[in-house]
Write a protein that holds these residues in place. Structure first.
Motif, PDB file in Angstrom:
ATOM      1  N   ALA A  41     -32.925   9.653  -1.747  1.00 24.37           N
ATOM      2  CA  ALA A  41     -31.853   9.976  -0.567  1.00 24.37           C
ATOM      3  C   ALA A  41     -32.275   9.806   0.738  1.00 24.37           C
ATOM      4  O   ALA A  41     -31.679   9.458   1.565  1.00 24.37           O
ATOM      5  N   TYR A  42     -33.671  10.151   0.623  1.00 25.80           N
ATOM      6  CA  TYR A  42     -34.301  10.143   2.278  1.00 25.80           C
ATOM      7  C   TYR A  42     -34.343   8.616   2.665  1.00 25.80           C
ATOM      8  O   TYR A  42     -33.835   8.394   3.860  1.00 25.80           O
TER       9      TYR A  42
ATOM     10  N   LYS B 204     -32.353   6.234   1.606  1.00 24.44           N
ATOM     11  CA  LYS B 204     -30.749   5.874   1.760  1.00 24.44           C
ATOM     12  C   LYS B 204     -30.277   6.418   3.190  1.00 24.44           C
ATOM     13  O   LYS B 204     -29.785   5.720   3.951  1.00 24.44           O
ATOM     14  N   GLY B 205     -30.820   7.520   3.502  1.00 22.95           N
ATOM     15  CA  GLY B 205     -30.496   8.117   4.924  1.00 22.95           C
ATOM     16  C   GLY B 205     -31.038   7.328   6.090  1.00 22.95           C
ATOM     17  O   GLY B 205     -30.181   7.079   6.941  1.00 22.95           O
ATOM     18  N   THR B 206     -32.255   7.000   6.056  1.00 20.98           N
ATOM     19  CA  THR B 206     -32.781   6.161   7.141  1.00 20.98           C
ATOM     20  C   THR B 206     -32.446   4.757   7.018  1.00 20.98           C
ATOM     21  O   THR B 206     -32.070   4.314   8.286  1.00 20.98           O
ATOM     22  N   SER B 207     -31.717   4.277   6.240  1.00 17.71           N
ATOM     23  CA  SER B 207     -31.227   2.944   6.158  1.00 17.71           C
ATOM     24  C   SER B 207     -29.865   2.919   6.834  1.00 17.71           C
ATOM     25  O   SER B 207     -29.504   2.145   7.714  1.00 17.71           O
ATOM     26  N   ALA B 208     -29.210   4.033   6.513  1.00 21.88           N
ATOM     27  CA  ALA B 208     -27.761   4.230   7.029  1.00 21.88           C
ATOM     28  C   ALA B 208     -27.968   4.711   8.510  1.00 21.88           C
ATOM     29  O   ALA B 208     -27.157   4.143   9.535  1.00 21.88           O
TER      30      ALA B 208
ATOM     31  N   LYS C 165     -24.799   7.613  12.000  1.00 20.74           N
ATOM     32  CA  LYS C 165     -25.280   9.126  11.914  1.00 20.74           C
ATOM     33  C   LYS C 165     -24.569   9.878  10.810  1.00 20.74           C
ATOM     34  O   LYS C 165     -25.007  10.780  10.283  1.00 20.74           O
ATOM     35  N   LYS C 166     -23.373   9.779  11.264  1.00 21.63           N
ATOM     36  CA  LYS C 166     -22.037  10.525  10.412  1.00 21.63           C
ATOM     37  C   LYS C 166     -22.468  10.129   8.730  1.00 21.63           C
ATOM     38  O   LYS C 166     -22.452  11.013   7.961  1.00 21.63           O
ATOM     39  N   ILE C 167     -22.782   8.835   8.600  1.00 20.10           N
ATOM     40  CA  ILE C 167     -23.118   8.421   7.200  1.00 20.10           C
ATOM     41  C   ILE C 167     -24.290   8.821   6.762  1.00 20.10           C
ATOM     42  O   ILE C 167     -24.675   9.098   5.503  1.00 20.10           O
ATOM     43  N   ALA C 168     -25.206   8.946   7.528  1.00 20.98           N
ATOM     44  CA  ALA C 168     -26.729   9.096   7.361  1.00 20.98           C
ATOM     45  C   ALA C 168     -26.974  10.669   7.012  1.00 20.98           C
ATOM     46  O   ALA C 168     -27.814  10.926   6.080  1.00 20.98           O
ATOM     47  N   LYS C 169     -26.210  11.415   7.568  1.00 19.71           N
ATOM     48  CA  LYS C 169     -26.411  12.868   7.258  1.00 19.71           C
ATOM     49  C   LYS C 169     -26.490  13.340   6.146  1.00 19.71           C
ATOM     50  O   LYS C 169     -27.489  14.124   5.740  1.00 19.71           O
ATOM     51  N   PRO C 170     -25.391  13.401   5.246  1.00 18.07           N
ATOM     52  CA  PRO C 170     -25.244  13.736   3.777  1.00 18.07           C
ATOM     53  C   PRO C 170     -26.519  13.211   3.019  1.00 18.07           C
ATOM     54  O   PRO C 170     -27.044  13.915   2.152  1.00 18.07           O
ATOM     55  N   PHE C 171     -27.158  12.234   3.241  1.00 19.42           N
ATOM     56  CA  PHE C 171     -28.399  11.806   2.553  1.00 19.42           C
ATOM     57  C   PHE C 171     -29.373  12.474   2.817  1.00 19.42           C
ATOM     58  O   PHE C 171     -30.244  12.700   1.974  1.00 19.42           O
ATOM     59  N   PHE C 172     -29.645  12.915   3.986  1.00 19.71           N
ATOM     60  CA  PHE C 172     -30.642  13.800   4.429  1.00 19.71           C
ATOM     61  C   PHE C 172     -30.491  14.996   3.925  1.00 19.71           C
ATOM     62  O   PHE C 172     -31.743  15.810   3.537  1.00 19.71           O
ATOM     63  N   GLU C 173     -29.314  15.634   4.011  1.00 22.75           N
ATOM     64  CA  GLU C 173     -28.947  16.931   3.469  1.00 22.75           C
ATOM     65  C   GLU C 173     -29.151  16.856   1.861  1.00 22.75           C
ATOM     66  O   GLU C 173     -29.647  17.749   1.235  1.00 22.75           O
ATOM     67  N   GLU C 174     -28.727  15.884   1.174  1.00 19.44           N
ATOM     68  CA  GLU C 174     -29.154  15.648  -0.366  1.00 19.44           C
ATOM     69  C   GLU C 174     -30.471  15.615  -0.599  1.00 19.44           C
ATOM     70  O   GLU C 174     -31.062  16.237  -1.521  1.00 19.44           O
TER      71      GLU C 174
ATOM     72  N   GLU D 251     -39.582  14.558   7.321  1.00 26.85           N
ATOM     73  CA  GLU D 251     -38.789  13.481   8.025  1.00 26.85           C
ATOM     74  C   GLU D 251     -37.328  13.644   7.908  1.00 26.85           C
ATOM     75  O   GLU D 251     -36.456  13.328   9.034  1.00 26.85           O
ATOM     76  N   SER D 252     -36.755  14.115   6.675  1.00 33.08           N
ATOM     77  CA  SER D 252     -35.299  14.401   6.416  1.00 33.08           C
ATOM     78  C   SER D 252     -34.835  15.434   7.571  1.00 33.08           C
ATOM     79  O   SER D 252     -33.941  15.418   8.029  1.00 33.08           O
ATOM     80  N   GLU D 253     -35.716  16.819   7.528  1.00 35.46           N
ATOM     81  CA  GLU D 253     -35.365  17.576   8.481  1.00 35.46           C
ATOM     82  C   GLU D 253     -35.402  17.139  10.002  1.00 35.46           C
ATOM     83  O   GLU D 253     -34.412  17.454  10.625  1.00 35.46           O
ATOM     84  N   TYR D 254     -36.135  16.147  10.454  1.00 38.35           N
ATOM     85  CA  TYR D 254     -36.153  15.688  11.917  1.00 38.35           C
ATOM     86  C   TYR D 254     -34.876  14.729  12.082  1.00 38.35           C
ATOM     87  O   TYR D 254     -34.160  14.816  13.067  1.00 38.35           O
ATOM     88  N   PHE D 255     -34.524  13.984  10.814  1.00 39.41           N
ATOM     89  CA  PHE D 255     -33.465  13.149  10.959  1.00 39.41           C
ATOM     90  C   PHE D 255     -31.906  13.893  11.092  1.00 39.41           C
ATOM     91  O   PHE D 255     -30.988  13.449  11.842  1.00 39.41           O
ATOM     92  N   ILE D 256     -31.890  15.076  10.540  1.00 37.55           N
ATOM     93  CA  ILE D 256     -30.843  15.807  10.528  1.00 37.55           C
ATOM     94  C   ILE D 256     -30.717  16.201  11.955  1.00 37.55           C
ATOM     95  O   ILE D 256     -29.670  16.223  12.278  1.00 37.55           O
ATOM     96  N   THR D 257     -32.104  16.695  12.682  1.00 45.57           N
ATOM     97  CA  THR D 257     -31.517  17.173  13.868  1.00 45.57           C
ATOM     98  C   THR D 257     -31.178  15.987  14.927  1.00 45.57           C
ATOM     99  O   THR D 257     -30.201  16.186  15.862  1.00 45.57           O
ATOM    100  N   GLN D 258     -31.494  14.690  14.472  1.00 45.08           N
ATOM    101  CA  GLN D 258     -31.184  13.503  15.442  1.00 45.08           C
ATOM    102  C   GLN D 258     -29.575  13.413  15.023  1.00 45.08           C
ATOM    103  O   GLN D 258     -28.691  12.901  15.951  1.00 45.08           O
ATOM    104  N   CYS D 259     -29.035  13.486  13.900  1.00 39.49           N
ATOM    105  CA  CYS D 259     -27.794  13.184  13.483  1.00 39.49           C
ATOM    106  C   CYS D 259     -26.939  14.219  14.095  1.00 39.49           C
ATOM    107  O   CYS D 259     -25.613  14.130  14.330  1.00 39.49           O
ATOM    108  N   ASN D 260     -27.434  15.438  14.178  1.00 35.55           N
ATOM    109  CA  ASN D 260     -26.601  16.448  15.035  1.00 35.55           C
ATOM    110  C   ASN D 260     -26.560  16.239  16.473  1.00 35.55           C
ATOM    111  O   ASN D 260     -25.571  17.280  16.770  1.00 35.55           O
TER     112      ASN D 260
END
Length: 213
Positions: free
Chosen positions: A155-156, A158-162, A173-182, A204-213
């Motif tokens: 999932a991580y 998939k999130g970075t790819s999105a 970011k909207k597409i990526a965020k659910p993958f990082f949450e997963e 890294e997932s936690e970091y990307f979620i902050t970027q998505c927000n």
């Protein structure tokens, strides 16, 4: 008497193997701890050099080869010169191949590192390489998920790819965020086999979620 001698020999061999395994585990714990305690922008080459020596000494272990490849891939992202990036990724590919050949069965994390390697190769020259490395990335990611659907690094990635795909091409970011949450949900239920098995991706997932927000 012969039976007693045989039992003593078995005991000696068992102690010797245990000592070797303990030393291997101690070294791997030390090196992986050193690796993940490095500053974000620090090169992992010094750790890779030490891990290469472990890979040579422990020819039947796939993890040292995996970590060498991991170090080279991560360092390639920190380089600017395309030729230097490619050189590092070529070394990573060699160690990935070794890890895969040593592993007794398909390993989800080896496939994930192969996917990350393909992504790194593609980013060196996206316009000319996406047709070759895009499918390689997706194939390895799919294999990783088939081998272990619970692996949070699927999932991580998939999130970075999105995250790095433009919205016009189905990313953002909207597409990526659910993958990082997963990924974070799966990390909460994930336990690595040992302390030196792959366990990266949570911070890294936690970091990307902050970027998505």
């Amino acid at each position: 008497m012969k039976k007693l001698t045989f039992l003593i020999a078995l005991l000696f061999i068992g102690k010797s193997v245990f000592a070797q395994n303990s030393k291997y585990e101690e070294t791997m714990n030390k090196l992986t701890t050193e690796m993940f305690n490095q500053p974000y922008d620090a090169l992992l080459q010094p750790v890779a050099n030490k891990m290469q020596r472990v890979a040579q000494a422990e020819a039947d272990q796939w993890l040292p080869n995996y970590w060498v490849a991991y170090c080279y891939i991560q360092d390639s992202f920190k380089k600017i010169d395309p030729a230097e990036k490619d050189q590092m990724l070529d070394v990573a590919a060699e160690y990935l191949k070794k890890a895969e050949s040593i592993a007794a069965k398909p390993i989800s994390d080896i496939e994930l590192l192969k996917a990350q390697h393909a992504s790194a190769k593609m980013t060196v020259d996206p316009q000319n390489r996406w047709q070759e490395y895009g499918p390689k990335y997706q194939t390895s990611l799919n294999k990783a998920e088939q081998i272990d659907p619970s692996n949070p690094r699927v999932a991580y990635l998939k999130g970075t790819s999105a995250f790095y795909t433009p919205e016009a091409f189905g990313g953002g970011k909207k597409i990526a965020k659910p993958f990082f949450e997963e990924a974070l949900v799966k990390f909460s239920n994930f336990t690595a086999e040992t302390t030196y098995h792959p366990n990266w991706g949570k911070m890294e997932s936690e970091y990307f979620i902050t970027q998505c927000n």
